[in-house]
Motif scaffolding. Structure first.
Motif, PDB file in Angstrom:
ATOM      1  N   UNK A 223       0.995  -1.140   0.049  1.00  0.00           N
ATOM      2  CA  UNK A 223      -0.123  -0.162   0.108  1.00  0.00           C
ATOM      3  C   UNK A 223       0.878   1.297   0.048  1.00  0.00           C
ATOM      4  N   UNK A 224       0.450   2.206  -0.829  1.00  0.00           N
ATOM      5  CA  UNK A 224       1.447   3.810  -0.963  1.00  0.00           C
ATOM      6  C   UNK A 224       0.717   4.617  -0.113  1.00  0.00           C
ATOM      7  N   UNK A 225       1.230   4.754   1.133  1.00  0.00           N
ATOM      8  CA  UNK A 225       0.637   5.584   2.230  1.00  0.00           C
ATOM      9  C   UNK A 225       0.669   7.145   1.450  1.00  0.00           C
ATOM     10  N   UNK A 226       1.493   7.472   0.801  1.00  0.00           N
ATOM     11  CA  UNK A 226       2.053   8.819   0.488  1.00  0.00           C
ATOM     12  C   UNK A 226       0.619   9.579  -0.080  1.00  0.00           C
ATOM     13  N   UNK A 227      -0.202   8.556  -0.931  1.00  0.00           N
ATOM     14  CA  UNK A 227      -1.280   9.403  -1.460  1.00  0.00           C
ATOM     15  C   UNK A 227      -2.402   9.772  -0.177  1.00  0.00           C
ATOM     16  N   UNK A 228      -2.138   8.848   0.867  1.00  0.00           N
ATOM     17  CA  UNK A 228      -3.143   9.366   2.023  1.00  0.00           C
ATOM     18  C   UNK A 228      -2.643  10.771   2.610  1.00  0.00           C
ATOM     19  N   UNK A 229      -1.592  10.967   2.642  1.00  0.00           N
ATOM     20  CA  UNK A 229      -0.908  12.260   3.124  1.00  0.00           C
ATOM     21  C   UNK A 229      -1.381  13.228   2.277  1.00  0.00           C
ATOM     22  N   UNK A 236     -10.719  19.080   3.421  1.00  0.00           N
ATOM     23  CA  UNK A 236     -11.294  19.595   4.689  1.00  0.00           C
ATOM     24  C   UNK A 236     -11.726  18.564   5.420  1.00  0.00           C
ATOM     25  N   UNK A 237     -12.490  17.661   4.893  1.00  0.00           N
ATOM     26  CA  UNK A 237     -13.296  16.523   5.413  1.00  0.00           C
ATOM     27  C   UNK A 237     -12.247  15.524   6.106  1.00  0.00           C
ATOM     28  N   UNK A 238     -12.534  14.648   7.044  1.00  0.00           N
ATOM     29  CA  UNK A 238     -11.596  13.363   7.322  1.00  0.00           C
ATOM     30  C   UNK A 238     -11.210  12.606   6.553  1.00  0.00           C
ATOM     31  N   UNK A 239     -10.096  12.156   6.822  1.00  0.00           N
ATOM     32  CA  UNK A 239      -9.349  11.076   5.527  1.00  0.00           C
ATOM     33  C   UNK A 239      -9.038   9.944   6.667  1.00  0.00           C
ATOM     34  N   UNK A 240      -9.566   8.690   6.212  1.00  0.00           N
ATOM     35  CA  UNK A 240      -9.388   7.592   6.911  1.00  0.00           C
ATOM     36  C   UNK A 240      -8.635   6.728   6.030  1.00  0.00           C
ATOM     37  N   UNK A 241      -7.186   6.367   6.547  1.00  0.00           N
ATOM     38  CA  UNK A 241      -6.378   5.545   5.971  1.00  0.00           C
ATOM     39  C   UNK A 241      -6.386   4.029   5.957  1.00  0.00           C
ATOM     40  N   UNK A 242      -6.056   3.433   5.138  1.00  0.00           N
ATOM     41  CA  UNK A 242      -6.211   1.971   5.102  1.00  0.00           C
ATOM     42  C   UNK A 242      -5.212   1.239   4.122  1.00  0.00           C
ATOM     43  N   UNK A 243      -4.672   0.044   4.647  1.00  0.00           N
ATOM     44  CA  UNK A 243      -4.032  -0.568   3.914  1.00  0.00           C
ATOM     45  C   UNK A 243      -2.495  -0.971   4.490  1.00  0.00           C
ATOM     46  N   UNK A 262      -7.991   9.087  10.951  1.00  0.00           N
ATOM     47  CA  UNK A 262      -8.491   7.615  11.587  1.00  0.00           C
ATOM     48  C   UNK A 262      -7.504   6.581  10.524  1.00  0.00           C
ATOM     49  N   UNK A 263      -7.360   5.616  11.150  1.00  0.00           N
ATOM     50  CA  UNK A 263      -6.772   4.257  10.623  1.00  0.00           C
ATOM     51  C   UNK A 263      -7.767   3.057  10.442  1.00  0.00           C
ATOM     52  N   UNK A 264      -8.254   2.747   9.367  1.00  0.00           N
ATOM     53  CA  UNK A 264      -8.954   1.534   9.238  1.00  0.00           C
ATOM     54  C   UNK A 264      -8.397   0.242   9.196  1.00  0.00           C
ATOM     55  N   UNK A 265      -8.443  -0.921   9.753  1.00  0.00           N
ATOM     56  CA  UNK A 265      -7.874  -2.083   9.903  1.00  0.00           C
ATOM     57  C   UNK A 265      -8.734  -3.256   9.292  1.00  0.00           C
ATOM     58  N   UNK A 266      -8.263  -4.118   8.623  1.00  0.00           N
ATOM     59  CA  UNK A 266      -8.863  -5.176   7.746  1.00  0.00           C
ATOM     60  C   UNK A 266      -8.511  -6.552   8.210  1.00  0.00           C
TER      61      UNK A 266
END
Length: 383
Positions: A223-229, A236-243, A262-266
């Motif tokens: 997963x490429x977390x740089x896109x989440x950043x 301006x809305x919340x961003x939840x990261x996953x992967x 927030x972080x989403x865990x699967x």
């Protein structure tokens, strides 16, 4: 790879120290409260997600029994497996089971819906709100062929105009927050997540979750977390990261590197609700710590899940075996016992085999958290 020794200076203490030292500050964080220094909370409309860790939707997994168990271990919000909007309109039994989930759990529940027709999606969202859903989540990321063929899931990344119509219609249909879970794009040549999510914000989405892979990747690669950043800086809305979050260290590393809300865990939570317990304690160290689980607690947790599963899905013994196999992950001598579990002919035999394995684990004096919750090095990276 070191194991996490809960409560020890070399385990939880180091992770906390690293997380505090390197967590990016934001004007949205509630930094005046010591309990919020590590994690903060996430606010989606009127819904507070505390701690900011979310159970991901997983088809065929995050059903009523699974979420009933997970919701007791400190997770901030749970998400149902995806519900077909068309199936909801037809009153399919599968849709009814999903609609019943919010009444079974003790934390905010997002009902995830999928479809391609705005009015049908709006009707499904209303049904979910009527049954107690705290949030409606629109699936715009599932890469499974039978979903994509309907023009739903990840296919919406190829038809953003349709996705915007779905969001606008669902927003008009309900009074609760509406979120969208998506991916980076259809493939490496169409990485359109920034544009799509900007448009989602304008369309009225209250938050977005991004699995930091393309649809074509499914779960392959990293997963490429740089896109989440990037999204966090753009929206301006919340961003939840996953992967690729499978440990407390991963949780804090994603928060630190991306600034996500927030972080989403699967997959990391399969057979491992204690992952949420440890993260919750790390996020709120001043709160009373949950008792350290013993092997009898482990056994009772599995029995609770299995008994609900057998009652509600008596013919799905194969699916139940997968759950019990997931619970063995990280435990000593697991491969031998996995074979025995998979060979059990029925639910009663399956639980008898599992109980025998737990007796062996207890006799070995192995520790539940040491087996189940890993620290994969965030502390060492930052100290």
């Amino acid at each position: 790879m070191r194991r996490l020794e809960a409560g020890s200076p070399s385990g939880i203490g180091l992770i906390i120290h690293a997380a505090v030292a390197h967590r990016p500050r934001s004007s949205r964080d509630s930094m005046h409260d010591d309990e919020n220094v590590l994690c903060g909370t996430m606010q989606i409309g009127a819904v507070t997600v505390d701690p900011p860790v979310v159970m991901a939707p997983m088809a065929g997994v995050t059903d009523g029994p699974f979420l009933s168990v997970v919701s007791r271990f400190g997770v901030g919000m749970v998400t149902s497996e995806m519900m077909s909007a068309e199936g909801c309109r037809r009153k399919d039994p599968s849709a009814e089971r999903i609609l019943a989930v919010p009444a079974r759990v003790s934390v905010p529940t997002a009902i995830q819906i999928f479809g391609a027709h705005p009015e049908v999606m709006g009707d499904a969202a209303r049904a979910a709100e009527d049954r107690g859903a705290a949030v409606i989540d629109i699936n715009a990321g599932c890469p499974v062929r039978k979903i994509v063929r309907q023009g739903a899931g990840a296919a919406l990344l190829l038809d953003p105009d349709r996705l915007m119509r779905l969001v606008e219609t669902v927003k008009r249909a309900v009074s609760i927050p509406v979120t969208v879970k998506t991916r980076l794009g259809w493939d490496k040549n169409t990485l359109n997540v920034l544009d799509v999510c900007r448009r989602l914000e304008r369309a009225g989405a209250d938050a977005v979750t991004v699995h930091a892979r393309t649809a074509r990747q499914i779960y392959s690669g990293q997963a490429d977390w740089t896109w989440i950043g990037e999204l966090k800086r753009e929206l301006s809305i919340p961003v939840i990261g996953n992967g690729d979050v499978t440990s407390p260290s991963d949780f804090f590393r994603m928060k630190s590197q991306t600034g996500c809300d927030a972080v989403m865990i699967g997959r990391g939570a399969l057979g491992n609700p204690w992952l949420f317990q440890v993260i919750a304690q790390l996020c709120r160290p001043q709160r009373a710590e949950a008792p350290r689980p013993q092997w009898e607690d482990f056994r009772r947790t599995v029995h609770e899940l299995a008994e609900m599963f057998i009652q509600e899905k008596p013919k799905a013994i194969g699916a139940l075996k997968k759950h019990l196999v997931w619970y063995t992950k990280g435990c000593p001598n697991a491969s031998v016992w996995r074979y025995r579990l998979m060979s059990a002919p029925d639910g009663a035999s399956l639980l008898n085999v599992f109980d025998a394995y737990v007796l062996e684990l207890a006799a070995s004096q192995a520790d539940v958290l040491t087996c189940k919750v890993r620290d994969n090095g965030l502390a060492q990276e930052h100290l």
